[in-house]
Write an enzyme that holds these catalytic residues in place. Structure first.
Site, PDB file in Angstrom:
ATOM      1  N   LYS A  95     -20.876 -54.045  28.214  1.00  0.00           N
ATOM      2  CA  LYS A  95     -19.909 -55.140  28.118  1.00  0.00           C
ATOM      3  C   LYS A  95     -18.747 -54.777  27.192  1.00  0.00           C
ATOM      4  CE  LYS A  95     -22.240 -57.976  24.563  1.00  0.00           C
ATOM      5  NZ  LYS A  95     -21.187 -58.038  23.553  1.00  0.00           N
ATOM      6  N   ASP A  96     -18.908 -53.718  26.412  1.00  0.00           N
ATOM      7  CA  ASP A  96     -17.826 -53.262  25.528  1.00  0.00           C
ATOM      8  C   ASP A  96     -16.945 -52.202  26.177  1.00  0.00           C
ATOM      9  OD1 ASP A  96     -18.724 -54.887  23.472  1.00  0.00           O
ATOM     10  OD2 ASP A  96     -19.988 -53.330  22.590  1.00  0.00           O
ATOM     11  N   ARG A 143     -14.178 -64.925  25.741  1.00  0.00           N
ATOM     12  CA  ARG A 143     -14.859 -65.577  26.865  1.00  0.00           C
ATOM     13  C   ARG A 143     -15.698 -66.752  26.372  1.00  0.00           C
ATOM     14  NH1 ARG A 143     -20.538 -65.734  27.880  1.00  0.00           N
ATOM     15  NH2 ARG A 143     -20.582 -63.815  26.695  1.00  0.00           N
ATOM     16  N   ARG A 144     -16.497 -66.541  25.328  1.00  0.00           N
ATOM     17  CA  ARG A 144     -17.317 -67.629  24.798  1.00  0.00           C
ATOM     18  C   ARG A 144     -16.439 -68.748  24.229  1.00  0.00           C
ATOM     19  NH1 ARG A 144     -21.211 -63.300  22.041  1.00  0.00           N
ATOM     20  NH2 ARG A 144     -22.833 -63.114  23.640  1.00  0.00           N
ATOM     21  N   ARG A 161     -16.340 -61.832  13.425  1.00  0.00           N
ATOM     22  CA  ARG A 161     -16.500 -60.436  13.806  1.00  0.00           C
ATOM     23  C   ARG A 161     -17.728 -59.808  13.139  1.00  0.00           C
ATOM     24  NH1 ARG A 161     -13.504 -59.510  17.250  1.00  0.00           N
ATOM     25  NH2 ARG A 161     -14.646 -57.600  17.580  1.00  0.00           N
ATOM     26  N   ARG A 167     -22.986 -61.015  11.559  1.00  0.00           N
ATOM     27  CA  ARG A 167     -22.713 -62.364  12.025  1.00  0.00           C
ATOM     28  C   ARG A 167     -23.810 -63.343  11.584  1.00  0.00           C
ATOM     29  NH1 ARG A 167     -21.381 -61.608  18.214  1.00  0.00           N
ATOM     30  NH2 ARG A 167     -22.190 -59.497  17.929  1.00  0.00           N
ATOM     31  N   CYS A 254      -9.441 -57.568  26.648  1.00  0.00           N
ATOM     32  CA  CYS A 254      -9.952 -58.451  25.602  1.00  0.00           C
ATOM     33  C   CYS A 254      -9.062 -59.666  25.418  1.00  0.00           C
ATOM     34  CB  CYS A 254     -10.050 -57.676  24.290  1.00  0.00           C
ATOM     35  SG  CYS A 254      -8.478 -56.934  23.807  1.00  0.00           S
TER      36      CYS A 254
END
Length: 318
Positions: A95-96, A143-144, A161, A167, A254
């Site tokens: 996903k990155d 997206r979230r 971040r 986190r 992004c």
């Protein structure tokens, strides 16, 4: 052609970022390669590479990814070492990964996909619906952020971040009331003590390729290609072909809230896609099926249809 296997005297060099999750993914790759060819751990060397995205000052600043340089922040230095021959393969969270790789590199090996769902993480709440109006949600995912504001415009979303551990510490320090993580990451790290609740894909469609590990190699390295062929999970590859074609056709970056999920049922592939305005004020979704071999074509077609439906001005970056 006789397959040349790595050995303790001439180990295969596996490049990775140094975060606990990145290392867990590299160790999984090493374990699978060792099992496939009955090789000891010493036949592989884990090479930790610091990327621009690992800069602690950038993480502490909690700035949006687009302001820091995009997804390439997490891959540039690793891919430079791969091209130079300093490492033999690179292990990535898919996903990155940008949809295009640098010339000379191929990303065509995927491990079996983990849980694709997001996890709602909060010390005092078990679901998004429990959050009071005005509650603070921490996330670094555009997206979230867009999906949350689309469903709950009353929430306050702040930039969040860092790796999983960073986190969680910020959450513990009270920077936010909750955050979202990928279930795949929590599973790979064995973090069963985290107060996490899975979010159904119907409620929050995941990021493109979420839960998948990809292995990148040099295009002209046929010996490594042969090794990796033993690891490749065809079903994951078929699913990601559709999702990444959807992303590529949207010129996904992004700066764009994009979600997609491909699932297989017999010979059929189901692809769901969603694009949103960054502020969550509008979301456009599609859900279609096709033969598995047509997945990439469906991804491109779905993207084109969503672009038409979105109309002028929906994507500020276009």
């Amino acid at each position: 052609m006789t397959l040349t296997l790595p050995s303790p005297a001439s180990p295969l060099k596996i490049g990775t970022r140094g975060s606990p999750l990145a290392l867990a993914q590299a160790y999984e790759t090493r374990r699978r390669l060792g099992a496939a060819f009955d090789l000891p751990e010493a036949a592989f060397e884990i090479v930790i590479i610091k990327t621009s995205g690992d800069n602690q000052a950038l993480i502490a600043a909690d700035k949006p990814l687009k302001e820091l340089g995009g997804k390439g922040l997490f891959t540039k230095e690793i891919e430079e070492d791969l091209l130079s021959g300093a490492i033999d393969i690179a292990v990535h969270s898919m996903k990155d990964m940008p949809v295009a790789q640098p010339e000379g590199l191929l990303l065509d090996t995927y491990l079996p996909r983990e849980d694709v769902r997001d996890a709602f993480v909060s010390p005092g709440n078990s679901s998004l619906s429990e959050l009071a109006a005005g509650a603070v949600v921490g996330t670094s995912s555009l997206r979230r952020r867009a999906q949350l504001l689309n469903r709950r415009p009353d929430l306050k979303v702040v930039e969040f971040r860092g790796n999983v551990q960073t986190r969680l510490k910020k959450l513990g320090d009270g920077v936010a009331d909750c955050t979202f993580l990928a279930m795949a990451g929590l599973n790979r790290l064995g973090m069963k003590d985290v107060p996490a609740t899975t979010v159904s894909v119907e409620d929050m469609l995941p990021a493109v390729a979420q839960g998948a590990i990809g292995i990148e190699r040099r295009g002209d390295d046929s010996a490594t290609a042969e090794l990796l062929a033993a690891l490749h999970h065809a079903e994951t590859g078929q699913r990601l072909a559709a999702e990444r074609a959807f992303l590529a056709a949207l010129d996904g970056s992004c700066e764009t809230p994009i979600a997609a999920l491909a699932e297989l049922d017999g010979s059929t592939l189901r692809l769901r896609g969603e694009v949103l305005r960054p502020d969550g004020s509008e979301a456009i979704a599609a859900d279609e099926t096709c033969a598995i071999e047509d997945g990439a074509a469906l991804g491109r077609e779905m993207a084109a249809n969503l672009l038409k439906r979105a109309g002028e001005g929906f994507f500020d970056w276009r």
